[in-house]
Design a protein around this motif. Structure first.
Motif, PDB file in Angstrom:
ATOM      1  N   LEU A  12       0.837  -1.200   0.000  1.00  0.00           N
ATOM      2  CA  LEU A  12       0.000   0.000   0.000  1.00  0.00           C
ATOM      3  C   LEU A  12       0.873   1.253   0.000  1.00  0.00           C
ATOM      4  N   ALA A  13       2.149   1.072  -0.339  1.00  0.00           N
ATOM      5  CA  ALA A  13       3.098   2.195  -0.405  1.00  0.00           C
ATOM      6  C   ALA A  13       3.252   2.886   0.945  1.00  0.00           C
ATOM      7  N   PHE A  14       3.115   2.119   2.000  1.00  0.00           N
ATOM      8  CA  PHE A  14       3.230   2.660   3.362  1.00  0.00           C
ATOM      9  C   PHE A  14       4.573   2.237   3.938  1.00  0.00           C
ATOM     10  N   GLU A  15       5.253   3.197   4.572  1.00  0.00           N
ATOM     11  CA  GLU A  15       6.562   2.914   5.148  1.00  0.00           C
ATOM     12  C   GLU A  15       6.429   2.770   6.662  1.00  0.00           C
ATOM     13  N   VAL A  16       6.809   1.621   7.180  1.00  0.00           N
ATOM     14  CA  VAL A  16       6.605   1.312   8.593  1.00  0.00           C
ATOM     15  C   VAL A  16       7.803   1.762   9.415  1.00  0.00           C
ATOM     16  N   SER A  17       7.538   2.462  10.507  1.00  0.00           N
ATOM     17  CA  SER A  17       8.640   2.865  11.380  1.00  0.00           C
ATOM     18  C   SER A  17       8.590   2.149  12.733  1.00  0.00           C
ATOM     19  N   ARG A  18       7.436   1.612  13.068  1.00  0.00           N
ATOM     20  CA  ARG A  18       7.273   0.979  14.376  1.00  0.00           C
ATOM     21  C   ARG A  18       6.058   0.090  14.292  1.00  0.00           C
ATOM     22  N   MET A  19       6.079  -1.032  15.029  1.00  0.00           N
ATOM     23  CA  MET A  19       4.900  -1.882  14.953  1.00  0.00           C
ATOM     24  C   MET A  19       4.497  -2.454  16.298  1.00  0.00           C
ATOM     25  N   VAL A  20       3.192  -2.668  16.440  1.00  0.00           N
ATOM     26  CA  VAL A  20       2.625  -3.272  17.644  1.00  0.00           C
ATOM     27  C   VAL A  20       2.139  -4.660  17.256  1.00  0.00           C
ATOM     28  N   LEU A  52      -2.596   0.156   9.486  1.00  0.00           N
ATOM     29  CA  LEU A  52      -1.517   1.093   9.223  1.00  0.00           C
ATOM     30  C   LEU A  52      -1.933   2.435   9.782  1.00  0.00           C
ATOM     31  N   ILE A  53      -1.077   3.021  10.589  1.00  0.00           N
ATOM     32  CA  ILE A  53      -1.388   4.296  11.234  1.00  0.00           C
ATOM     33  C   ILE A  53      -0.357   5.317  10.779  1.00  0.00           C
ATOM     34  N   CYS A  54      -0.797   6.353  10.076  1.00  0.00           N
ATOM     35  CA  CYS A  54       0.156   7.369   9.618  1.00  0.00           C
ATOM     36  C   CYS A  54       0.420   8.373  10.730  1.00  0.00           C
ATOM     37  N   LYS A  55       1.703   8.536  11.056  1.00  0.00           N
ATOM     38  CA  LYS A  55       2.051   9.484  12.118  1.00  0.00           C
ATOM     39  C   LYS A  55       2.028  10.914  11.604  1.00  0.00           C
ATOM     40  N   MET A  63      -5.156  -3.186   6.519  1.00  0.00           N
ATOM     41  CA  MET A  63      -4.344  -3.783   5.444  1.00  0.00           C
ATOM     42  C   MET A  63      -4.551  -5.295   5.397  1.00  0.00           C
ATOM     43  N   PRO A  64      -4.185  -5.914   4.296  1.00  0.00           N
ATOM     44  CA  PRO A  64      -4.306  -7.374   4.197  1.00  0.00           C
ATOM     45  C   PRO A  64      -3.473  -8.029   5.290  1.00  0.00           C
ATOM     46  N   ILE A 120      -2.398  -6.171  15.528  1.00  0.00           N
ATOM     47  CA  ILE A 120      -1.338  -5.889  14.566  1.00  0.00           C
ATOM     48  C   ILE A 120      -1.520  -4.459  14.081  1.00  0.00           C
ATOM     49  N   GLU A 121      -0.632  -3.590  14.499  1.00  0.00           N
ATOM     50  CA  GLU A 121      -0.759  -2.174  14.166  1.00  0.00           C
ATOM     51  C   GLU A 121       0.612  -1.625  13.798  1.00  0.00           C
ATOM     52  N   ALA A 122       0.745  -1.117  12.592  1.00  0.00           N
ATOM     53  CA  ALA A 122       2.025  -0.573  12.144  1.00  0.00           C
ATOM     54  C   ALA A 122       1.923   0.934  12.037  1.00  0.00           C
ATOM     55  N   GLU A 123       2.901   1.612  12.633  1.00  0.00           N
ATOM     56  CA  GLU A 123       2.961   3.071  12.532  1.00  0.00           C
ATOM     57  C   GLU A 123       3.990   3.464  11.484  1.00  0.00           C
ATOM     58  N   GLY A 124       3.738   4.566  10.811  1.00  0.00           N
ATOM     59  CA  GLY A 124       4.720   5.010   9.835  1.00  0.00           C
ATOM     60  C   GLY A 124       4.182   6.148   9.006  1.00  0.00           C
ATOM     61  N   ALA A 125       4.563   6.169   7.733  1.00  0.00           N
ATOM     62  CA  ALA A 125       4.198   7.270   6.849  1.00  0.00           C
ATOM     63  C   ALA A 125       3.378   6.745   5.682  1.00  0.00           C
ATOM     64  N   CYS A 126       2.223   7.368   5.474  1.00  0.00           N
ATOM     65  CA  CYS A 126       1.357   6.969   4.368  1.00  0.00           C
ATOM     66  C   CYS A 126       1.908   7.551   3.058  1.00  0.00           C
TER      67      CYS A 126
END
Ligand SMILES: [Zn+2]
Ligand SMILES: [Zn+2]
Ligand SMILES: [Zn+2]
Ligand SMILES: [Zn+2]
Lengths: 159, 159
Positions: free
Chosen positions: A136-144, B109-112, B120-121, B145-151
């Motif tokens: 989804l073109a999303f860049e992950v920096s941290r994950m739970v 996916l959580i955009c900071k 997401m799948p 399952i939760e990923a933080e980053g940049a959309c």
DNA sequence: CGAATCCTGTTATGTTATAACACAGTGGTG
DNA sequence: CACCACTGTGTTATAACATAACAGGATTCG
């Protein structure tokens, strides 16, 4: 070095090792492992389970200090930021890192039977998360990553 | 059916579809999609973002009802339990399910940068979690399952 | 020493979530 | 109908988790 979560282990050794690892890391990186921060880490290591901030606060107070919530939250912020402890989002609780020193995305198993929490290997999970996000073109920096379920002994007890 | 999170879409259709899917599922399973529950789901679908319980409460109150926190939490409990909405643990917030009807372990996916949240799948991630847990003889019943980053758009804006 | 920085103490408050109890509607049962 | 069990709602109060804001002490470095 095995840091499995649901097995018994030499806990005194486990605590001492984690503390010296933290001291070493702080020395290397110019971080201050102050008395407060060290004490909170010690408590987390000693209890070897997920603890709420106010539960930690109670321990500090029982030791005679007139601590307030910000005291604990500041220490926890330091420990989490620098990888000595992790926050379990599902529980609003904190746990000492089981792999101090190693860079890793933490991943946890939470037993709904007995409440115990263990850190599990996360390499493959982290890769799967990054790949799904990349789609989804999303860049992950941290994950739970937190899985709830039944630990070995609770499964056995149920059967 | 594309339920991508960061793309624009026909939102009226998207809301109507999710609501009728929820009605259908409730009818099949003998669940009561009462006015309160339906209204909370509608708000989540309308806003199409993660919302706190008290934020939802404000919306209900602005509509003239003298709602209290338990009202919202009860509705959310119903929606989450039955898969019509999910809780984002990292944010202490709730979001309408983007894949109503399909059985799935939600992953987000959580955009900071902009705060947007997308589902997401999760098939490959869920498998990796179950496998890692199985290695410790742990049986997973639910996962966070939760990923933080940049959309995509925030990445572009930064570049 | 002086200034900057980091850490701590303290008060107050904000935010998220639930306990507990009363009561209303619904649907089955005798 | 009288009764009961069950589910959902309204209401009050409180628990549990987290941070803002400001003052002051400690450390470091030029
Ligand atoms: Zn240990
Ligand atoms: Zn267990
Ligand atoms: Zn939509
Ligand atoms: Zn963004």
């Amino acid at each position: 070095m095995d840091t499995l979560g649901f097995t018994t282990h030499d806990h005194g050794h486990c605590i001492a090792q984690a503390l010296s690892s933290a001291e070493e890391t702080c020395a290397e990186q110019g971080l201050q492992l102050t008395a407060q921060r060290r004490r909170v880490l010690e408590i987390l290591l000693q209890e070897h389970r997920a603890m709420g901030a106010y539960e930690l606060l109670d321990v500090l107070r029982s030791e005679g200090q007139g601590a307030q919530p910000p005291t604990v939250y500041r220490a926890l912020d330091f420990l989490v930021t620098n990888g000595f402890a992790h926050k379990i989002e599902r529980l609003n609780a904190f746990v000492a890192c089981a792999h101090p020193g190693e860079r890793h995305a933490p991943a946890f198993l939470i037993c709904k039977g007995c409440g115990s929490v263990a850190e599990m290997p996360s390499r493959d999970i982290a890769r799967a998360v990054r790949e799904a996000a990349a789609g989804l073109a999303f860049e992950v920096s941290r994950m739970v990553i937190e899985a709830e379920g039944a630990c070995p002994s609770c499964r056995e007890a149920r059967a």
